[in-house]
Design an enzyme around this catalytic site. Sequence first.
Site, PDB file in Angstrom:
ATOM      1  N   ARG A 263       0.836  -1.200   0.000  1.00  0.00           N
ATOM      2  CA  ARG A 263       0.000   0.000   0.000  1.00  0.00           C
ATOM      3  C   ARG A 263       0.866   1.243   0.000  1.00  0.00           C
ATOM      4  NH1 ARG A 263      -4.999  -1.873   4.022  1.00  0.00           N
ATOM      5  NH2 ARG A 263      -5.330  -3.826   2.910  1.00  0.00           N
ATOM      6  N   ARG A 278       1.851   1.857  10.460  1.00  0.00           N
ATOM      7  CA  ARG A 278       1.417   2.059   9.078  1.00  0.00           C
ATOM      8  C   ARG A 278       2.605   1.804   8.172  1.00  0.00           C
ATOM      9  NH1 ARG A 278      -3.130   4.309   7.014  1.00  0.00           N
ATOM     10  NH2 ARG A 278      -3.745   4.899   9.109  1.00  0.00           N
ATOM     11  N   GLU A 350      -6.383  -1.178  15.051  1.00  0.00           N
ATOM     12  CA  GLU A 350      -7.167  -1.986  14.125  1.00  0.00           C
ATOM     13  C   GLU A 350      -6.302  -3.096  13.542  1.00  0.00           C
ATOM     14  OE1 GLU A 350      -8.887   0.144  10.814  1.00  0.00           O
ATOM     15  OE2 GLU A 350      -9.037  -1.732   9.692  1.00  0.00           O
ATOM     16  N   SER A 353     -10.601  -5.997   9.679  1.00  0.00           N
ATOM     17  CA  SER A 353     -11.993  -5.615   9.481  1.00  0.00           C
ATOM     18  C   SER A 353     -12.680  -6.686   8.666  1.00  0.00           C
ATOM     19  CB  SER A 353     -12.213  -4.260   8.842  1.00  0.00           C
ATOM     20  OG  SER A 353     -11.221  -3.748   8.149  1.00  0.00           O
ATOM     21  N   ARG A 392       0.126  -5.231  12.904  1.00  0.00           N
ATOM     22  CA  ARG A 392      -0.427  -4.597  14.104  1.00  0.00           C
ATOM     23  C   ARG A 392      -0.630  -5.628  15.205  1.00  0.00           C
ATOM     24  NH1 ARG A 392      -4.267  -0.628  11.418  1.00  0.00           N
ATOM     25  NH2 ARG A 392      -2.810   0.765  10.368  1.00  0.00           N
TER      26      ARG A 392
END
Length: 426
Positions: A263, A278, A350, A353, A392
């Site tokens: 990403r 990140r 997070e 999801s 994470r």
Amino acid sequence: MLDLKLIRENPDTYKAKIESKLDDPKKIDQILELDVRRRTLIGEVETLKATRNTVTNDIAQKKKNKENADSLIAEMKTVSDRIKELDTELSEAENKINEILLYTPNIPHDSVPVGKSAADNVEVRRWETGTFTKEFKPLDHIELGKKCGILDFERGAKISGSGFPVYVGKGAALERALINFFLDTHTANHGYKEIFPPFVVNEESMKGTGQLPKFAEDMYTIQADGLYLIPTAEVPITNLHRNETFKAEELTVKYCGYSACFRREAGSYGKDTKGFLRVHQFNKVELVKFANPVGSYNELENMVNDVENILKALKVPYRILLLCTGDLSFNAAKCYDIEVWSPAENKYLEASSCSNFQDFQARRANIRFKPDANSKPEYVHTLNGSGLATSRLMVSLLENNQNADGSITIPEVLRHYTRFDVIEPA
RNA sequence: GGAAAAGUGGCAGAGUGGUUGAUCGCGACGGUCUCGAAAACCGUUUUACCAGUAAUGGUAACGGGGGUUCGAAUCCCCCCUUUUCCGCCA
């Protein structure tokens, strides 16, 4: 992609739903205006085509009878020219509709709470066993990584750039152990079939799952070949069945797969830049389901449970959030975030999801099923969730299992994979 | 990277400018026969869009995109995919 027919039938519902997702409801008006124009043009051009078809047959007949057809041919020449013009206008209108639709988000499910930001997300439940209760101030994962010599952010920056972490020694082994543990658990206990996908896909695939065209700047591209590095295994795995039709009894199809995820994180510089929070490349095991619309929301709950089982086995404290309309991603109709506890950051991060996209991706990617042998195909519902992302989770794992001497205890379920019980300071 | 061949309906496979959405076969579905089944026989069998309450009518689609033509599955150009051969690499 939304269904044009449904928009035409319920414009006000769609406008309200789009607005609740903090997008512009005027898109619906634009679509409807263009749709009227489109249908007018279709009416005109198809009438002309119908006459052309009959006259063309007359011409053929005359030629067969050796009669003169010059005047008819001349007449049809002008008709054909007009058809060409109208066809151009028509495809312009259709392209515009398509363009807007491709940039219009999915609408939220009725069970999603209305809200404007992450602050309005609703905590569904919490699992705190293993919360950090030790008598010393916890180090963060960067300090721990350095102390134990298992993470090397500096050299990662040297060889690739910032946000490309290097795992070293027991750190690399732990990363590998996590991936294997996830895959084994999902395949053996949760009924997913394992996929090892390509990490690079073509443009069609990126469109199919909704990354393109809207999020082009978030992708790494391989320009020479028109290919994209995947931001998640969701892309190749969902696209496995692009342009395919399932039999009803095949559903629910459940896949899990490991991939590295790439990403660019354009526009998020300066945010969460510390260590693993990140990064541009990370590892993830993704869960993907193709479901009958009838049971897809049950499948979503089950998927969340599958992820929770992993965290419970690792004894990582976590909470589940139901995202509000305003925080929901472009593709999702409903989404749960699973957040893991970081004692050093003193907050939840997070780590997963799980979303139901309903038929939003299926319509783009043309993935259907036949409810029964004689019925027309309908779009499936696609779901996916991270099960899980390692980076994470690694933060939480290292921080929660650290000891006063700077060593890190390996959770029991992983020892079979790591073949060591503890990571000592270097 | 070079060369050659191919891509047609669920499958198989005809079709080289004019009622071809597309012969024939297989499969599937419905029916006749049968206690039931098989076989045989009869019939049906693509999708999308537009108009219509509907019956129905119309348009489009032969890998994808352009072009030629009154008219294209059929002719021309570009691209993609597959197969085979050569080269290169593992």
